[in-house]
Write a protein that holds these residues in place. Structure first.
Motif, short mmCIF file in Angstrom:
data_model
loop_
_atom_site.label_atom_id
_atom_site.label_comp_id
_atom_site.label_asym_id
_atom_site.label_seq_id
_atom_site.Cartn_x
_atom_site.Cartn_y
_atom_site.Cartn_z
N HIS A 54 -9.01 71.72 20.42
CA HIS A 54 -10.43 71.98 20.69
C HIS A 54 -10.61 72.75 21.99
CE1 HIS A 54 -14.27 70.62 22.67
NE2 HIS A 54 -14.71 71.30 21.65
N HIS A 74 -12.65 65.88 26.02
CA HIS A 74 -13.85 65.65 25.22
C HIS A 74 -13.69 64.53 24.20
CE1 HIS A 74 -14.66 69.98 26.40
NE2 HIS A 74 -15.66 69.29 26.94
N ALA A 76 -11.71 64.03 21.70
CA ALA A 76 -11.21 64.27 20.34
C ALA A 76 -9.97 63.40 20.15
CB ALA A 76 -10.86 65.74 20.15
N ALA A 85 -6.72 65.99 13.01
CA ALA A 85 -7.85 65.69 13.88
C ALA A 85 -8.62 64.53 13.25
CB ALA A 85 -8.75 66.91 14.03
N CYS A 87 -11.52 63.05 14.70
CA CYS A 87 -12.95 63.07 14.99
C CYS A 87 -13.30 64.34 15.76
CB CYS A 87 -13.39 61.83 15.76
SG CYS A 87 -12.80 61.77 17.45
N ARG A 88 -14.57 64.64 15.75
CA ARG A 88 -15.09 65.77 16.52
C ARG A 88 -15.06 65.43 18.00
NH1 ARG A 88 -16.09 70.02 13.93
NH2 ARG A 88 -16.72 69.99 11.78
N PRO A 89 -14.94 66.41 18.86
CA PRO A 89 -15.21 67.81 18.59
C PRO A 89 -14.04 68.59 17.99
CG PRO A 89 -14.81 67.52 20.92
CD PRO A 89 -14.77 66.15 20.30
N ALA A 90 -12.87 68.00 17.86
CA ALA A 90 -11.74 68.72 17.26
C ALA A 90 -11.90 68.75 15.75
CB ALA A 90 -10.42 68.08 17.63
N SER A 91 -11.62 69.91 15.16
CA SER A 91 -11.62 70.02 13.71
C SER A 91 -10.29 70.57 13.20
CB SER A 91 -12.78 70.91 13.24
OG SER A 91 -12.67 72.20 13.82
N GLU A 92 -9.52 71.17 14.08
CA GLU A 92 -8.21 71.72 13.72
C GLU A 92 -7.10 70.73 14.09
OE1 GLU A 92 -7.66 74.71 12.14
OE2 GLU A 92 -9.84 74.71 11.95
#
Length: 110
Positions: A54, A74, A76, A85, A87-92
């Motif tokens: 992220h 953050h 993640a 990943a 949870c958000r904020p990471a999506s990759e």
């Protein structure tokens, strides 16, 4: 013909000793140009890319709970076994690397 240890050394890089990490602990290491985070959970070792997908943050400085590492920037979270990943904020996802322990040496294949 090469021996097993020669094959291991040609494909794997020794990054730590088993005593360098306690359970539920992470350690940042460099393998060539690659930042790697090494983890120990219930006596087993895992390795992932050392930088959060992220934002630029060193995962080894995060909070390790079970098989999830939480990014210190953050919050993640990633599964250290799969790189997924969680949870958000990471999506990759992050890259995971194979780990082998030989005696007290911990090897990673990047």
């Amino acid at each position: 013909m090469s021996t097993d240890i020669e094959k291991l050394e040609s494909e794997w890089v020794c990054v730590a000793q088993t005593g360098d990490l306690e359970d539920e602990e992470a350690l940042g290491v460099q393998v060539g140009e690659t930042a790697v985070a090494l983890y120990r959970v219930d006596g087993s070792f895992f390795a992932t890319h050392g930088i959060c997908s992220h934002e630029f943050a060193h995962l080894a400085e995060g909070y390790l709970e079970g098989c999830e590492i939480e990014c210190p920037l953050h919050q993640a979270r990633f599964d250290i076994r799969t790189g997924q990943a969680m949870c958000r904020p990471a999506s990759e996802p992050i890259q995971v690397y194979p780990v082998k322990v030989v005696g007290s040496d911990v090897y990673v294949k990047v």
